[in-house]
Design a protein around this motif. Structure first.
Motif, PDB file in Angstrom:
ATOM      1  N   VAL A 185     -27.254 -15.790  -5.034  1.00 30.59           N
ATOM      2  CA  VAL A 185     -26.220 -14.544  -5.543  1.00 30.59           C
ATOM      3  C   VAL A 185     -24.944 -14.869  -5.789  1.00 30.59           C
ATOM      4  CG1 VAL A 185     -25.887 -13.492  -3.261  1.00 30.59           C
ATOM      5  CG2 VAL A 185     -26.333 -11.732  -5.451  1.00 30.59           C
ATOM      6  N   LEU A 186     -24.856 -13.658  -7.184  1.00 28.48           N
ATOM      7  CA  LEU A 186     -23.244 -14.926  -7.755  1.00 28.48           C
ATOM      8  C   LEU A 186     -22.416 -13.173  -7.349  1.00 28.48           C
ATOM      9  CD1 LEU A 186     -21.368 -15.259  -9.746  1.00 28.48           C
ATOM     10  CD2 LEU A 186     -22.064 -13.898 -11.203  1.00 28.48           C
ATOM     11  N   LEU A 187     -21.449 -14.049  -6.649  1.00 23.84           N
ATOM     12  CA  LEU A 187     -20.299 -13.045  -6.049  1.00 23.84           C
ATOM     13  C   LEU A 187     -18.960 -13.159  -6.768  1.00 23.84           C
ATOM     14  CD1 LEU A 187     -21.272 -13.595  -1.909  1.00 23.84           C
ATOM     15  CD2 LEU A 187     -21.651 -11.665  -3.743  1.00 23.84           C
TER      16      LEU A 187
ATOM     17  N   GLU B 101     -29.587 -15.990 -18.266  1.00 21.09           N
ATOM     18  CA  GLU B 101     -28.817 -17.329 -17.895  1.00 21.09           C
ATOM     19  C   GLU B 101     -27.395 -18.218 -18.344  1.00 21.09           C
ATOM     20  OE1 GLU B 101     -31.340 -19.544 -16.937  1.00 21.09           O
ATOM     21  OE2 GLU B 101     -32.494 -17.311 -16.734  1.00 21.09           O
ATOM     22  N   ASP B 102     -26.635 -17.227 -18.829  1.00 28.69           N
ATOM     23  CA  ASP B 102     -25.436 -17.334 -18.859  1.00 28.69           C
ATOM     24  C   ASP B 102     -25.261 -17.996 -17.877  1.00 28.69           C
ATOM     25  OD1 ASP B 102     -26.023 -16.543 -21.797  1.00 28.69           O
ATOM     26  OD2 ASP B 102     -24.635 -14.630 -21.415  1.00 28.69           O
TER      27      ASP B 102
ATOM     28  N   ARG C 298     -29.987 -16.468  -8.787  1.00 25.45           N
ATOM     29  CA  ARG C 298     -30.124 -17.894  -9.558  1.00 25.45           C
ATOM     30  C   ARG C 298     -30.322 -18.806  -8.320  1.00 25.45           C
ATOM     31  NH1 ARG C 298     -26.332 -18.782 -14.224  1.00 25.45           N
ATOM     32  NH2 ARG C 298     -27.873 -17.479 -14.654  1.00 25.45           N
ATOM     33  N   ARG C 299     -31.780 -19.047  -8.028  1.00 31.26           N
ATOM     34  CA  ARG C 299     -32.317 -20.401  -8.025  1.00 31.26           C
ATOM     35  C   ARG C 299     -32.047 -20.290  -6.760  1.00 31.26           C
ATOM     36  NH1 ARG C 299     -30.398 -22.279 -12.506  1.00 31.26           N
ATOM     37  NH2 ARG C 299     -28.485 -22.979 -11.869  1.00 31.26           N
TER      38      ARG C 299
ATOM     39  N   PHE D 298     -15.449 -17.423  -9.101  1.00 32.35           N
ATOM     40  CA  PHE D 298     -16.266 -16.414  -8.377  1.00 32.35           C
ATOM     41  C   PHE D 298     -17.532 -17.661  -7.935  1.00 32.35           C
ATOM     42  CE2 PHE D 298     -16.668 -18.438 -12.294  1.00 32.35           C
ATOM     43  CZ  PHE D 298     -17.710 -19.710 -12.672  1.00 32.35           C
ATOM     44  N   VAL D 299     -18.518 -17.475  -7.094  1.00 33.44           N
ATOM     45  CA  VAL D 299     -19.326 -18.753  -5.923  1.00 33.44           C
ATOM     46  C   VAL D 299     -20.860 -18.404  -6.455  1.00 33.44           C
ATOM     47  CG1 VAL D 299     -17.437 -18.997  -4.492  1.00 33.44           C
ATOM     48  CG2 VAL D 299     -19.343 -17.365  -3.925  1.00 33.44           C
ATOM     49  N   TRP D 300     -21.724 -18.489  -6.128  1.00 30.34           N
ATOM     50  CA  TRP D 300     -23.460 -18.170  -6.125  1.00 30.34           C
ATOM     51  C   TRP D 300     -23.113 -18.880  -4.407  1.00 30.34           C
ATOM     52  CZ3 TRP D 300     -26.019 -16.180  -9.506  1.00 30.34           C
ATOM     53  CH2 TRP D 300     -25.341 -16.576 -11.366  1.00 30.34           C
ATOM     54  N   TRP D 301     -23.436 -17.584  -4.061  1.00 30.83           N
ATOM     55  CA  TRP D 301     -23.736 -17.584  -2.416  1.00 30.83           C
ATOM     56  C   TRP D 301     -25.320 -17.769  -2.541  1.00 30.83           C
ATOM     57  CZ3 TRP D 301     -24.715 -12.657   0.603  1.00 30.83           C
ATOM     58  CH2 TRP D 301     -24.507 -13.528   2.252  1.00 30.83           C
ATOM     59  N   ASP D 302     -25.433 -18.483  -1.491  1.00 28.63           N
ATOM     60  CA  ASP D 302     -26.693 -19.490  -0.489  1.00 28.63           C
ATOM     61  C   ASP D 302     -27.471 -18.226   0.600  1.00 28.63           C
ATOM     62  OD1 ASP D 302     -25.977 -19.551   1.440  1.00 28.63           O
ATOM     63  OD2 ASP D 302     -26.178 -21.782   1.340  1.00 28.63           O
TER      64      ASP D 302
END
Length: 100
Positions: A15-17, A81-82, A11-12, A94-98
């Motif tokens: 990646v979700l971790l 999209e959740d 997403r953008r 959880f984190v959104w890793w760039d």
């Protein structure tokens, strides 16, 4: 070796971790495949159980599968999209890793 439905969500550009309780490192979400359960179904189920995220589209990416020390990671690319939310006692963070 246990089969695991391993989830990849982009997403953008991130990646979700997730980090499981009692662990220090982050990993891709997912979980064990039950006997007779298709891998893709397991990945979608685990994502919902652990993070409350429903898949809008999902596909297996078997060319990215790999065998770890404990699990055989069967990779699934999932679109949703959740927003993730902690639903089970398994996931601590959880984190959104760039990816940098």
């Amino acid at each position: 070796m246990r089969a695991r439905g391993t989830v990849v969500i982009f997403r953008r550009g991130r990646v979700l971790l997730v980090r499981e309780r009692g662990h220090r490192r982050f990993s891709l979400p997912g979980g064990g495949v039950k006997h007779g359960e298709p891998t893709l179904a397991a990945a979608v189920r685990e994502l919902y159980e652990e993070l409350g995220m429903k898949a809008h589209a999902a596909r297996r990416v078997s060319s990215c599968d790999w065998k770890g020390r404990v699990s055989w990671h069967k990779v699934c690319l999932i679109e949703t999209e959740d927003e993730p939310r902690l639903r089970s006692g398994e996931i601590a963070q959880f984190v959104w890793w760039d990816m940098k």
